[in-house]
Design a protein around this motif. Structure first.
Motif, PDB file in Angstrom:
ATOM      1  N   GLU A 180       0.540  -0.439   0.156  1.00  0.00           N
ATOM      2  CA  GLU A 180       0.018  -0.052  -0.531  1.00  0.00           C
ATOM      3  C   GLU A 180       0.901   1.223   0.299  1.00  0.00           C
TER       4      GLU A 180
ATOM      5  N   ALA B   9      -3.205   3.608  -2.523  1.00  0.00           N
ATOM      6  CA  ALA B   9      -3.148   2.493  -3.204  1.00  0.00           C
ATOM      7  C   ALA B   9      -3.239   1.802  -3.217  1.00  0.00           C
TER       8      ALA B   9
ATOM      9  N   ALA C 292      -4.352  -3.489  -8.917  1.00  0.00           N
ATOM     10  CA  ALA C 292      -4.274  -2.545  -8.136  1.00  0.00           C
ATOM     11  C   ALA C 292      -5.896  -1.258  -7.940  1.00  0.00           C
TER      12      ALA C 292
ATOM     13  N   ARG D  37      -7.795   1.756  -5.199  1.00  0.00           N
ATOM     14  CA  ARG D  37      -7.489   2.636  -4.286  1.00  0.00           C
ATOM     15  C   ARG D  37      -8.599   2.037  -2.517  1.00  0.00           C
TER      16      ARG D  37
ATOM     17  N   ALA E 182      -8.446   0.868  -9.453  1.00  0.00           N
ATOM     18  CA  ALA E 182      -8.006   1.405  -9.636  1.00  0.00           C
ATOM     19  C   ALA E 182      -8.312   2.195 -11.023  1.00  0.00           C
TER      20      ALA E 182
ATOM     21  N   ALA F 152      -8.488   6.103 -10.730  1.00  0.00           N
ATOM     22  CA  ALA F 152      -6.966   6.493 -10.503  1.00  0.00           C
ATOM     23  C   ALA F 152      -6.210   6.614 -11.976  1.00  0.00           C
TER      24      ALA F 152
ATOM     25  N   LEU G  27      -2.786   6.023 -13.386  1.00  0.00           N
ATOM     26  CA  LEU G  27      -1.868   5.177 -12.539  1.00  0.00           C
ATOM     27  C   LEU G  27      -0.858   3.266 -13.649  1.00  0.00           C
TER      28      LEU G  27
ATOM     29  N   TRP H  63       1.084   0.149 -12.469  1.00  0.00           N
ATOM     30  CA  TRP H  63       1.624  -0.887 -11.186  1.00  0.00           C
ATOM     31  C   TRP H  63       2.153  -1.747 -12.357  1.00  0.00           C
TER      32      TRP H  63
ATOM     33  N   ILE I   1       3.104   7.398 -10.501  1.00  0.00           N
ATOM     34  CA  ILE I   1       1.409   7.960  -9.864  1.00  0.00           C
ATOM     35  C   ILE I   1       1.380   9.281 -10.415  1.00  0.00           C
TER      36      ILE I   1
END
Length: 606
Positions: free
Chosen positions: A439, A457, A470, A472, A481, A485, A488, A490, A505
């Motif tokens: 996190e 996240a 992922a 939030r 996400a 987001a 974002l 990942w 981010i």
């Protein structure tokens, strides 16, 4: 049982029957030959059908289980009836037992709660149908959710109505003090303390008296749970004259080692049995047997806030300048006439950690493989925060690194972990604390008092479908996400010794104004090691208190550059789904039997 003499009368006190008789006269009812007050159609009034000698008020299902050793003894030894009120059904919590979320999860958790409290012979559980959203430390934020639009601001009103309907001698609730405690727990305690004071005042919510037919009712004793109190153990703990070191209030202890005649075990074991009923909360994985020797078992502890309907006074210790959360609590404690509750409420916060975030000429490739060129800054070693302590670095250990390219913040988290947790479905990505996960929390202005204005996240390095996911969680806009987001990015790379998570981010994805020079952040790792969807160990860069929920403890990660984005924080998007008692057959049956309306709402008794 010597610790419960305030609860000992098992028959209705004369003043209770007098009040009921007065109510019956006002409502035009008669009395049966036995002397019991009844309505004209032969139905006893609500106060007769719904009476409980003790009423406990909590925020969520399972808030009561750590007091069930006391409640069970009061019932078994002194014939004291106990009722439980729960303001939400825990719809915003996790689910280690199935796919249910929201209102459907609330019904599952209600069923668990009713089964759990049966161990202490509690028959009635009253739910107030307020929404549970996510873990927060903020009572003010919780109040805005429970009593803000689109809902009526009536939680206190419902609690006053419930006390008037159930006519308890003793009211028990949660500790309202703020540090390292769920905001729902705090607010349940605050509102119950206020309801204890107001229920006997005919001028408080007067239509309950003039239109609904309730009588003002003043309980005698007010207790709050004190989970953190470290008192003596063994059978003598119940007779010990001990006080809370901060408030100075006397502590009532009820020994968990007492043997239950009905169950044939200690009440500590029955409390454990009740805890394990809450499968959705992962408690079924807790060992079934209490292995503490009986003579070393402790007490259920309660602070005594009021006796004979009046506050128990204690010395007041003034603290200096307080953070807003603690200043709000002190103002409330003073307003309700219990200023000593705020003694030492704010702990001495340590200086948070600080790191320099280097700028890179080329953007790191977000591919689950972190290189020194991509993250040239200092390695940040995460340390134990909650849960079990890692047995060795190979068991669980973590290093995190930050870097920046253009207007993107990059984070790499390298986790050593010798045993993989459960592979959750992608749809369960928000339940990251149930398995191995990372996190990343960011406060874009460095001034947040709670996480509703922050960005958090969570990344699961593996899922049942394979790739990382992922979402939030518990922030300005909780959710997957992909929906919450934009921008974002990942990735995760797994290997036999653990995994690496990389995240990009965009500063533009952070909520509201972004002040790079004041940016705060934290990195947290959850380690499971089991397939049963339960967490085991938690690590963090900044570990003080509730490291995931208190932005004041997060580390300083200042960046160069101008202030970005709109002025001020973005409005929080908070889930408000709550279970409706009308959809609960158990709640409907209970309402019919006791006469108390669903969700303890208003009724037209006249």
């Amino acid at each position: 049982m010597t610790t419960s003499r305030a609860h000992r009368p098992s028959r209705r006190p004369r003043r209770v029957r007098a009040a009921l008789l007065a109510a019956a006269t006002a409502l035009g009812v008669g009395a049966a030959l036995s002397g019991a007050v009844v309505l004209a159609d032969g139905t006893p009034p609500i106060e007769e059908r719904a009476h409980h000698d003790v009423l406990f008020v909590g925020a969520h299902p399972d808030d009561e289980y750590q007091s069930l050793a006391a409640f069970g003894q009061w019932n078994e030894d002194d014939h004291v009836s106990v009722g439980v009120a729960t303001i939400t059904r825990g719809e915003g919590g996790g689910n280690a037992a199935g796919p249910e979320e929201g209102a459907a999860l609330g019904l599952v958790r209600e069923t668990e709660e009713r089964r759990a409290v049966e161990i202490a012979d509690v028959r009635n559980v009253f739910h107030l149908d307020k929404p549970d959203f996510w873990y927060t430390l903020s009572a003010p934020l919780t109040a805005r959710v429970w009593d803000g639009p689109p809902r009526l601001p009536d939680t206190l009103e419902r609690l006053v109505r419930l006390i008037r309907a159930t006519t308890p001698t003793t009211v028990v609730t949660m500790d309202p003090r703020p540090f390292d405690q769920h905001g729902g727990h705090q607010l349940a305690g605050r509102l119950t303390i206020e309801a204890f004071r107001l229920a006997g005042d005919p001028a408080a919510f007067p239509t309950q008296v003039t239109h609904e037919g309730y009588r003002p009712w003043q309980p005698t004793r007010l207790l709050t749970q004190n989970w953190g109190f470290r008192g003596p153990t063994g059978p003598g703990c119940a007779a010990a004259d001990v006080r809370d070191p901060a408030t100075g209030l006397h502590q009532l202890g009820v020994w968990e080692g007492t043997l239950s005649r009905r169950h044939g075990t200690t009440w500590a074991q029955q409390e454990r049995n009740a805890q394990r009923v809450y499968r959705t909360q992962g408690f079924a994985s807790i060992p079934a047997e209490v292995d503490t020797p009986r003579h070393r078992l402790g007490c259920d502890w309660f602070s005594v806030l009021a006796e004979n309907g009046e506050p128990v006074p204690a010395p007041v210790e003034q603290q200096g300048e307080l953070l807003p959360l603690y200043d709000d609590f002190r103002a409330w404690a003073t307003r309700v006439g219990l200023p000593w509750l705020a003694n030492r409420a704010q702990p001495a916060y340590p200086l948070p950690p600080t790191t320099t975030v280097p700028t890179t000429a080329r953007p790191p490739a977000v591919d689950g493989v972190a290189t020194p060129a991509e993250y040239p800054g200092e390695p940040l070693t995460l340390t134990h925060w909650q849960g079990e302590v890692c047995a060795s670095p190979a068991d669980c250990s973590t290093v995190a690194r930050f870097s920046r390219h253009a207007d993107d913040l990059h984070v790499a988290v390298e986790v050593t972990d010798d045993a993989q947790g459960a592979a959750l479905p992608t749809a369960d990505c928000k339940r990251h604390w149930r398995t191995d996960s990372v996190e990343i929390a960011v406060d874009p202005r460095g001034d947040a008092d709670d996480t509703s204005t922050t960005f958090k996240a969570a990344i699961l390095p593996f899922t049942a479908e394979g790739p990382a996911c992922a979402a939030r969680d518990a922030d300005q806009h909780q959710g997957p996400a992909a929906d919450t987001a934009p921008g974002l990015h990942w990735a995760a790379g797994t290997h036999p010794r653990g995994y690496t998570v990389e995240v990009r981010i965009p500063l533009s994805a952070l909520p509201g104004t972004v002040n790079p020079a004041a940016l705060r952040a934290n990195v947290l790792v959850y380690d499971s090691d089991t397939p049963d969807r339960t967490g085991r160990a938690r690590l963090a860069w900044s570990t003080f208190g509730s490291a995931q929920a208190d932005p004041h403890t997060w580390g300083h990660t200042p960046l160069d550059g101008p202030v970005l984005g709109p002025s001020g924080p973005s409005e929080a998007v908070i889930p408000l789904e709550a279970t409706d008692s009308a959809d609960s057959p158990a709640a409907v049956e209970q309402s019919h039997r006791t006469g108390i309306p669903l969700a303890v709402g208003p009724s037209g008794r006249r």
